[in-house]
Write a protein that holds these residues in place. Sequence first.
Motif, mmCIF file in Angstrom:
data_model
loop_
_atom_site.group_PDB
_atom_site.id
_atom_site.type_symbol
_atom_site.label_atom_id
_atom_site.label_comp_id
_atom_site.label_asym_id
_atom_site.label_seq_id
_atom_site.Cartn_x
_atom_site.Cartn_y
_atom_site.Cartn_z
ATOM 1 N N ALA A 9 8.002 5.503 -11.330
ATOM 2 C CA ALA A 9 7.682 4.404 -10.411
ATOM 3 C C ALA A 9 8.775 3.338 -10.381
ATOM 4 N N GLU A 10 9.413 3.099 -11.550
ATOM 5 C CA GLU A 10 10.421 2.020 -11.552
ATOM 6 C C GLU A 10 11.708 2.428 -10.835
ATOM 7 N N THR A 49 4.298 5.669 -5.409
ATOM 8 C CA THR A 49 4.495 5.702 -6.864
ATOM 9 C C THR A 49 3.321 6.307 -7.626
ATOM 10 N N GLN A 50 2.105 6.124 -7.088
ATOM 11 C CA GLN A 50 0.938 6.597 -7.846
ATOM 12 C C GLN A 50 0.477 7.995 -7.431
ATOM 13 N N GLU A 51 0.943 8.462 -6.270
ATOM 14 C CA GLU A 51 0.495 9.798 -5.846
ATOM 15 C C GLU A 51 1.660 10.739 -5.537
ATOM 16 N N ARG A 52 2.349 10.441 -4.450
ATOM 17 C CA ARG A 52 3.354 11.403 -3.953
ATOM 18 C C ARG A 52 4.473 11.737 -4.953
ATOM 19 N N VAL A 70 4.500 11.298 -8.275
ATOM 20 C CA VAL A 70 4.120 11.509 -9.677
ATOM 21 C C VAL A 70 4.704 12.842 -10.160
ATOM 22 N N ARG A 126 0.837 -1.216 0.000
ATOM 23 C CA ARG A 126 0.000 0.000 0.000
ATOM 24 C C ARG A 126 0.870 1.264 0.000
ATOM 25 N N HIS A 165 2.291 1.836 -3.318
ATOM 26 C CA HIS A 165 1.261 2.327 -4.231
ATOM 27 C C HIS A 165 1.077 3.835 -4.047
ATOM 28 N N VAL A 166 0.951 4.259 -2.781
ATOM 29 C CA VAL A 166 0.765 5.699 -2.511
ATOM 30 C C VAL A 166 1.961 6.495 -3.033
#
Length: 451
Positions: free
Chosen positions: A202-203, A192-195, A197, A186, A189-190
């Motif tokens: 992400a990689e 790479t997908q939010e903070r 961006v 989780r 996810h937060v």
Amino acid sequence: MQPIVAETEDSYRDAMNAVERALERFKNSSDVEKEKLRQELAGLRAMHDKMQCGRVEIVVFGEISVGKSALINALIGRDVAAVDVRGGWTKEVWQVAWDGAGYCLPGLGVSQVVLVDTPGINEVGGSTRGERAREAAQRADLLLFVTDSDFNEVEHDSLSSLVTFHKPIIVVLSKSDLYSPDQKARLLHVLTQERLVGLVPAEHVVTAAADPREREYIIESADGSVRSEWRKPQPDVSELRAKILEMLDREGLAIVALNAALFAADKTDRLASLRVRLRNERASQVVWSYATLKAIAVGLNPIAVADVFGGAAVDVAMIVTLAAVYNLELSWTHARQLALSIGKAAGFMTAGVLLTTLATSAFKALTIGKGTLLTALPQGAAAGYGSYIVGEAARYYFEHGSSWGGEGPKKVVEQILARTDKDSVVQKLREEIRKRLLTNPHSGNDDVLKS
Ligand SMILES: Nc1nc2c(ncn2[C@@H]2O[C@H](COP(=O)(O)OP(=O)(O)OP(=O)(O)O)[C@@H](O)[C@H]2O)c(=O)[nH]1
Ligand SMILES: [Mg+2]
């Protein structure tokens, strides 16, 4: 077509040449300038040294106590950095060779990877430490940004400013042993997908457990008995290590070359503007002190200045001194010619005519007592103003590589006259003369001067 490695090797050489050119360009700075530019020049020399021995610098950033030093220990494989539960443990930027990295920049016989540890970003409030961390980031080839939980505002701001350095960044979620697999997923996810961006792809986000907490192991003996034991698990930085090596293998040489080229360009700009500022300040002081000298000399004793060569010598000396500010060598003959051509362009009376006039008036003044100072004051200020204009024009000439920059001296002097506030310069010069005369106990003209 040129193979990619050869191409990047070329850009490595180009970057090194850029650093060398930058050093060359500031070689002819005066000793005073070199002293003031010391820090920036040292940065360039360090970059040159770095490129020569093919050093790759990986700098570790992050808030206090997130496990930066522990990460370095785990990568190196032994305890080289002090790790402590108390925050703010690492106080200085320092570095250690990562010999076990097993990476060598292609085309270079030897190269070395170093890991650079920094104090926590919230610790870095102090200006010198902040400055050191900034320098480390500027020289870095690869940045590791360590966090041990969800990103907070300080981390976001700090990462955003590191992104502006245009270096590859790996974000490390440390202390992963403290999270269950679900929590870890989780958090990732937060991140790479939010903070992250728009900041870090992400990689480029990995997890690590550099100094995992002791945990209970259940040990089953050969006789079937079972016992429990608390042990510290082995550090796990394999994902981070693999990511670093993958990035270096793919584009290490290009990263180092691009970094050095950007560094050289940035330092050249910075050094050039610092040098311009230093020269401007010094040139203003020189012009003003010679203008004052002329004003006082003429104001105090017009007869002495009536010597044509003596009077002109003040301007000539000023020009020679100004040339030295720009680290140029100028003969007295050349300086005299320059003074004359500026005077002519300004439409001033030539030095000879001006001084003959002064001599006449001074001679007259001598015979009329107190009136001397009434005339000497404006005469001195006027003479000082003339020197001021000559000085400003000479300054322009040196600033433009000993040329009038296609304008011709007349145009330049016109521009200087137009932008100079004559009244305030003259007023300031009068003040200088007045000050000097008031401190002269033999002048006997206090009432005149105070008027
Ligand atoms: N559980 C756990 N604790 C860790 C891990 N890595 C570091 N720590 C602990 O976190 C604390 C701080 O670690 P340091 O490596 O000193 O952290 P730092 O970021 O260098 O801290 P400063 O130098 O003070 O900014 C220590 O108590 C470490 O034992 C980890 O992977 N797991
Ligand atoms: Mg530390």
